[in-house]
Design a protein around this motif. Sequence first.
Motif, short mmCIF file in Angstrom:
data_model
loop_
_atom_site.label_atom_id
_atom_site.label_comp_id
_atom_site.label_asym_id
_atom_site.label_seq_id
_atom_site.Cartn_x
_atom_site.Cartn_y
_atom_site.Cartn_z
N SER A 267 0.81 -1.23 0.00
CA SER A 267 0.00 0.00 0.00
C SER A 267 0.84 1.28 0.00
O SER A 267 0.31 2.36 -0.24
N TRP A 268 2.14 1.18 0.28
CA TRP A 268 2.99 2.37 0.28
C TRP A 268 3.50 2.64 -1.13
O TRP A 268 3.95 1.72 -1.83
N PRO A 269 3.51 3.90 -1.57
CA PRO A 269 4.10 4.20 -2.88
C PRO A 269 5.62 4.08 -2.81
O PRO A 269 6.22 4.25 -1.74
N LYS A 270 6.24 3.81 -3.94
CA LYS A 270 7.70 3.74 -3.99
C LYS A 270 8.29 5.14 -3.83
O LYS A 270 7.82 6.08 -4.46
N ASN A 271 9.31 5.25 -2.97
CA ASN A 271 9.99 6.54 -2.83
C ASN A 271 11.24 6.58 -3.71
O ASN A 271 11.50 5.65 -4.47
N GLN A 272 12.04 7.62 -3.56
CA GLN A 272 13.15 7.85 -4.49
C GLN A 272 14.24 6.78 -4.40
O GLN A 272 14.73 6.30 -5.43
N ASP A 273 14.65 6.41 -3.17
CA ASP A 273 15.76 5.47 -3.06
C ASP A 273 15.35 4.02 -2.81
O ASP A 273 16.18 3.12 -2.77
N GLY A 274 14.04 3.78 -2.65
CA GLY A 274 13.56 2.41 -2.49
C GLY A 274 13.77 1.82 -1.13
O GLY A 274 13.70 0.59 -0.97
N TYR A 275 14.00 2.66 -0.11
CA TYR A 275 14.17 2.17 1.26
C TYR A 275 13.42 3.08 2.23
O TYR A 275 13.32 4.30 2.01
N TYR A 276 12.92 2.50 3.31
CA TYR A 276 12.37 3.25 4.43
C TYR A 276 13.00 2.73 5.72
O TYR A 276 13.16 1.51 5.90
#
Length: 304
Positions: A267-276
């Motif tokens: 459910s989370w959109p992909k961010n710029q670096d692909g890590y949270y």
Amino acid sequence: MTKQTSNLNGLLVVNKPKNMTSFGVVARLRRISGQRKIGHAGTLDPNVDGVLVVALGKATKLIDLLQSRPKTYTGTVTFGFATESQDADGAVVLKEPLTEAIDGEKLAAAFQSLEGDIIQIPPIYSAVKVKGKRLYEYARAGEMVELPERAATIYHFKPTSSLRWVANQPYQAIDFEATVSKGTYIRTLAYDLGQKLGLPATMTSLTRQSGSGFSIDEATDLAELMTLDESGIEKKLKPIADVLPYERRELTDEEFTWAKNGRKISSWPKNQDGYYQLHYQGKLVAVYAYSDEEALWRSRYYFL
């Protein structure tokens, strides 16, 4: 005798002294901290001092990440002789006494030519593995082995002093600074600098000024650490979250349950670096990585 296992989790930035192995530093810190789960991010040879980042407890999961970061060194290369190990600890295998000063323009060009992506051939007296054995094991057994090529990136390699004659010796030396990628052999870099000039060369001193994102100004001398008890060590620890370069995401109660159970999340959109890096109520929970193949997030590191 090792204490009962402690609960310490985090990173110690140690100023390693000369004449001690990186394993020796870890062994001493294991003994005084009580934390058996402990390791270092990037070996320093016994004759090299400077920054050695030591991970304790859950921070050991990040050793691969920490090792992948660039490292900066200062040192000295001496021209006129070469050793079997390419540093001052090895037996001399070639002498070519200098009769005149090295040309400064040629030296500057040699430094510049070694910046960028290069291929190194590590010395026979090194810990590189070939067919399951370390090169130095072949050397000590007198066995022949083909030396492997290794890719390295030299981000910065510059002289930091003028050339000088070594006292009472027909050799010249110069100080340098180098910022390099994981796996780079600085002693091989010094040797290769000599090769560019057609001269034997040896790395005669080396200090790691920074590594794994920490500088020597942040490091604590090992001798000081050895005077501390477990609570004193805990005060010196860098939190795990401090070394994570990833975007921070605060979890809802429901998301915390998902992450705690290692559930994949779509459910989370992909961010710029692909890590949270995931946090819940002030605590680091996990690092999640985005899988393009599956189009979802999955657990990469778990810290609870």
